[in-house]
Design an enzyme around this catalytic site. Structure first.
Site, PDB file in Angstrom:
ATOM      1  N   ASP A   1      -2.284  -1.257  -3.974  1.00  0.00           N
ATOM      2  CA  ASP A   1      -2.621   0.129  -4.277  1.00  0.00           C
ATOM      3  C   ASP A   1      -1.316   0.908  -4.383  1.00  0.00           C
ATOM      4  O   ASP A   1      -0.705   1.246  -3.376  1.00  0.00           O
ATOM      5  CB  ASP A   1      -3.521   0.691  -3.168  1.00  0.00           C
TER       6      ASP A   1
ATOM      7  N   TYR B   1       0.863  -1.173   0.000  1.00  0.00           N
ATOM      8  CA  TYR B   1       0.000   0.000   0.000  1.00  0.00           C
ATOM      9  C   TYR B   1       0.901   1.225   0.000  1.00  0.00           C
ATOM     10  O   TYR B   1       1.413   1.644   1.035  1.00  0.00           O
ATOM     11  CB  TYR B   1      -0.920  -0.033   1.227  1.00  0.00           C
TER      12      TYR B   1
ATOM     13  N   HIS C   1     -12.163   1.871  -4.235  1.00  0.00           N
ATOM     14  CA  HIS C   1     -11.411   1.031  -5.171  1.00  0.00           C
ATOM     15  C   HIS C   1     -12.225  -0.212  -5.514  1.00  0.00           C
ATOM     16  O   HIS C   1     -13.109  -0.610  -4.751  1.00  0.00           O
ATOM     17  CB  HIS C   1     -10.093   0.567  -4.547  1.00  0.00           C
TER      18      HIS C   1
END
Length: 264
Positions: free
Chosen positions: A151, A109, A255
């Site tokens: 991500d 992330y 998302h």
């Protein structure tokens, strides 16, 4: 064959109902979650156990960030890197022990980077660039078949955003971020599975802001979520799908999940 999914879930406890829906409908072998926003002991282990995800690696913290990899196939936790250099829980790596045995799966992330794309006035932006530089140095030494998913908080290509010119000075699509991500790609020779399977300039987004009342009509999306692979893994990819329908589910993440199937 192993199917691997990635999804920034934006609080796994809050959104467990849509996680359950997703894995019931699509049944990925492995699911990599980002922004779980809980500590390991708060993670919904029992819910995942009931869904058949009996193998888990959770790296969480209180209230923010956090990543988790849950799996139907055996795995072992392989690594935790502090690329943020401040103790935040933003990475966990696992080694697959069943289907896909021997492959390393990294779940990351990347920091969002704040609002102003200038490290002199926005420390968060500098931290994001430094995070990517540390990732690049790490990638330079990879010597095993690896996938890195998650991500990345960067939409690198012109067709990865709804309006290239409008977003050139917006964090996530600035030239300096794209250059930093390219250095990370070059460090290992990663293959961008998403754009190998859905070639640019075909529309491909994975994130839509909560600010839009109607995300579909507005469709101001960005491709912030990625699945990259070592060349020897990328050659075995058989399918790659983006599940936009999840953005319409009740209490959605901003998302959507992505799935890659690999014939290992």
């Amino acid at each position: 064959m192993v199917s691997i999914a990635t999804w920034n879930i934006n609080s796994v406890r809050l959104r467990m109902p849509i996680v359950e829906r997703f894995v019931t409908e699509h049944a990925p072998d492995v699911l990599c979650l980002q922004e779980i926003k809980c500590q390991e002991h708060q993670f919904p282990h029992e819910a995942f156990e009931k869904l058949g995800y009996t193998h888990r690696a959770v790296h969480g913290q209180k209230g923010y960030h956090g990543v988790a990899t849950v799996s139907k196939v055996p795995l072992r936790e392989f690594s935790r890197h502090d690329w943020q250099a401040n103790g935040e829980a933003r990475h966990v790596g696992v080694e697959l022990l069943g289907e896909g045995k021997g492959m390393i799966l990294e779940n990351v992330y990347v920091p969002a980077g704040g609002d102003e794309p200038d490290r002199e006035v926005n420390a968060k932006f500098g931290q994001k660039l430094d995070f990517l530089e540390r990732m690049a140095r790490w990638a330079d030494a990879i010597d095993r078949p690896t996938m890195i998913v998650g991500d990345f908080n960067i939409a690198p290509l012109e067709s990865d955003v709804w309006n290239h010119k409008a977003l050139l000075k917006v964090v996530s699509h600035t030239p300096v971020e794209v250059e930093s991500l390219q250095r990370f790609m070059d460090a290992h020779g990663w293959s961008d599975i998403g754009r190998e399977q859905i070639a640019a300039p075909e529309r491909y987004y994975s994130w839509w802001s909560y600010r839009a009342k109607d995300w579909k009509a507005n469709d101001r999306g960005r491709r912030l979520d990625h699945m990259w692979a070592s060349p020897e893994v990328a050659r075995e990819v058989t399918a790659h799908t983006v599940h936009e329908e999840a953005r319409d589910w009740e209490k959605p993440s901003d998302h959507v999940p992505i799935i890659t199937e690999v014939a290992l």
